[in-house]
Each structure stands twice: as C-alpha cells, then as structure tokens.
Design an enzyme around this catalytic site. Structure first.
Site: not given
Ligand code: NAD
Length: 362
Positions: A124, A191, A224, A248
């Site tokens: 972002y 991750k 995930d 987000d």
C-alpha cells in the site's frame, strides 16, 4: 470541561450518519464541543483543496476526530483523502473490532475479534511502476545481477516494503491495546515461508516485542491458514496484528463474519491522534434518502468514548445499540431479512430508537 472533537461529516451518506451519531453521543450526557470541518470534493470549491490545512490543524489540536466516509472519484487527479489523512497525521494503526451482536443476521454467533492493521507500509505504500516505465528495466538489471532473474518487460511492478520501525510500532500498539482492553492474546499474521525478508522481518520483530509483554499470550499464523481458521473457528482468536494488505483483506472477512458493513466500526490511530470512522464508504447512491445504517459510525463513536475515557457512556451506548439490534424493529434495510422489507426504518429513526433505549437506562 466538554470534550472538543473535530467532526468531519464527509460526503454521500456521510452527513446523515454523522447527524444521527452526534445526536446519540449527545444523548449519553457527555459534554462535547464539536468543531465541524469539510474535506473531499465539497471542500475544493471553498478551499481549493480536498484536505484543507484548517481541518488538519483542528485534528492536531483536538487529537480526536469522528469522521464520515469521503468519496474518492474514480480516475486520475484525485488521491484518496482518507489515505492522505492517515499519512499526514501519522495514523499508523487501523483498529477494526468485529463483534457479534444477537439479532444481527450472520452465520456466526461467537465472534469477538479485533484487527490491528498497519496503515502505511507494505504494497500500500504506493511505490509502483506502470508497465513500460523505464525504471522497471533498471530494477530488472539489479534483480538479474543479484541472481534473482529478470523482470519481464511487459510487467507492472509494486514494491512490498516492510520495515523494522513500522513493524515494531504496530505490534507494540497491538500488545498495548490487548493490555488496555483486557484482551486474551495477540496473534501475528503474515506469510514468512514465502516472503522471508518482509513478512519474515514482521514476525521476527513481533516475537521480540512479545517478550516485553509476558502477561499477554502471543502466537503466529500464516495468512492463508488464518483465513480458513477464521471461517471455521473464529472463537479461537482475539487480537490479530497484520501488515497492511493482509489486514485490509482480513478486516473485510471479519466484518462479514459479524453481519457486514452496516455494523463494522473502525479507528485510525497514531501515538497522539485518533480518528474514528465506519469501515464502509460513502454509498453515494443513497445520499439524502435517509436510508443507510448509521450503526457502524455509532459503534465507531463507542470506540471514541472509550478512547477519551468515557467508559460508562461507552458501555451504555453499546448496550443501547445492542438492544435496538436485538429487538430488530427499528433497523435499516440491510439488517432486515430481505433488503426490500417494508418495515425497515431510516437513518434518523435508528438514532431515535437508540436514544430512546439510552433514556430507558437513565
Ligand atoms: P460503500 O461502502 O460506500 O458501499 C458499498 C455497498 O455497501 C453500498 O452499495 C451499500 O449497499 C452498502 N453500504 C455501505 N454502507 C452502508 C450503510 N451504512 N448502510 C447500509 N448499507 C451500506 O463502498 P463503495 O461503493 O465501494 O464506495 C463508495 C465511495 O466511498 C468510493 O468513492 C470509495 O472510495 C469511498 N470510500 C470511502 C471510505 C472512507 O471514507 N473511509 C471507505 C471506503 C470507501
């Protein structure tokens, strides 16, 4: 002394839900002095800018603001006022509670989570190159020289930036929040098995910060796996702290777990300044129709009351909102079994119903 608060009604349906929210806040009996400030496309005509200095000064002085949504027109030439506001005031933490209230139409009845999302970094940050930009060729030379292979010349490129500084302060914020509000644990989500040097850094910093908070249990999850677990057993989680993009996505997922945008509150906070606003946008197609749900902004106002130390009023306002939801009578179209339910009420009637509940508690 009244609390001096900057009010940014926003545009679209923003002014209607702001009016409804301020009416309820005033009915709590807490004394306020509102400072109304404009931003967005409406401000351009008067001030020549979408984000007038006068507004920024007011928020810096008062340190607390409540804000309605502001439209970001599609196309070039108009960056999001919401993003600019967070940058200019260094509001680095986005806090979004997701809590189930009986009476809300939802598949889950056991969710009480808080998402703490980093607001400035990650994909972002806006460090991007369009396909064809010669800078991509230069970066490609660097990646090739580093043994990471070339970047295709028909690729666009966005850089993922995660710093130790940014990670440390968002994780510290999450632990402080957990302590202050008596939450049971903090889960860091990223991750790192794939993004070793960005998400890996985030986890490494989080682990280190966690040692300063031995009273707050800490754990880690891969993003995930986390999305699946949130759908299967959301009751296992409490405060989640995440880099910007995962934050987000998971905050919308969590809003969905507890009934959607109509009831999803939020706040953007820095070390000194706090801006409270609903998660949803300006829903401009409903502007002026006295139709949309003001509860997301009202729950944001509950967070504001807690933040300014008016815990009793916060509790009463939350209980009044919960009572209106549980009754299911004076709620807007989005909380009825079908959107065209003729018994749905309008924005201002919700405010009246919440105020009536508050009065019954007096
Ligand atoms: P939106 O949240 O405004 O609307 C999406 C849909 O959700 C609406 O069509 C409506 O059906 C429903 N909805 C939203 N708020 C509701 C409410 N309070 N009660 C009942 N239903 C509600 O999202 P969008 O259409 O993608 O965005 C509209 C504008 O808002 C865009 O310009 C966007 O940039 C802006 N926006 C601003 C903010 C902010 O100010 N923080 C946040 C998100 C979007």
């Amino acid at each position: 002394m009244p609390h001096r608060i900057t009010v940014i009604p926003g545009d679209g349906t923003g002014p209607e839900i702001t009016d409804a929210t301020l009416a309820v806040l005033e009915a709590t009996g807490v004394q306020f002095e509102w400072e109304f400030k404009e931003a967005g496309i409406d401000a351009v005509e008067k001030f020549g800018t979408v984000l007038p200095d006068d507004l920024l000064d007011s928020v810096r002085d008062n340190r607390v603001a409540i804000k309605g949504p502001i439209t970001t027109p599609r196309g070039g030439g108009f960056r999001s006022v919401n993003v600019a506001l967070r940058k200019l005031l260094d509001l680095y933490a986005c806090v979004r509670p997701a809590r189930y209230y009986p009476g809300v139409r939802s598949r889950y009845d056991n969710v009480d989570l808080v998402i703490v999302r980093e607001n400035h970094e990650d994909l972002y940050a806006g460090v991007e190159f369009e396909k064809g930009d010669p800078n991509i060729g230069r970066i490609s030379q660097i990646t090739e020289a580093a043994g990471l292979g070339p970047i295709r010349d028909d690729a666009g490129l966005s850089l993922k930036i995660i710093s130790e500084y940014g990670s440390r302060r968002i994780v510290r914020f999450a632990f402080e929040y957990a302590r202050q509000y008596g939450r049971s644990k903090v889960t860091a989500v990223a991750k790192d098995n794939i993004m070793k040097y960005t998400d890996g850094l985030f986890f490494a910093v989080a682990r280190e910060v966690a040692t300063d908070y031995p009273d707050v249990p800490y754990e880690e999850r891969l993003v995930d796996n986390m999305t699946m677990q949130l759908v299967q057993k959301p009751e296992l989680y409490d405060v989640l702290v995440l880099p910007n993009l995962y934050g987000d996505i998971l905050s919308d997922l969590c809003a969905g777990l507890v009934g959607g945008l109509g009831v999803a509150p939020g706040a953007n906070l820095g070390d000194e300044i706090a801006v409270f606003e609903p998660v949803h946008g300006s829903a401009p197609q409903y502007a002026g129709l006295n139709k949309v749900n003001p509860m997301a902004m009202m729950f944001s106002a509950v967070m504001m009351l807690q933040h300014i130390g008016e815990r009793g009023a916060a509790q009463r306002m939350q209980a009044a909102l919960a009572a209106v939801i549980a009754e299911g009578k004076s709620v807007t179209y989005d909380m009825k079994p079908t959107p065209d339910d003729p018994t749905a009420v309008g924005t201002s009637q919700v405010a009246e119903a919440v105020i009536a509940k508050l009065r019954m508690m007096d």
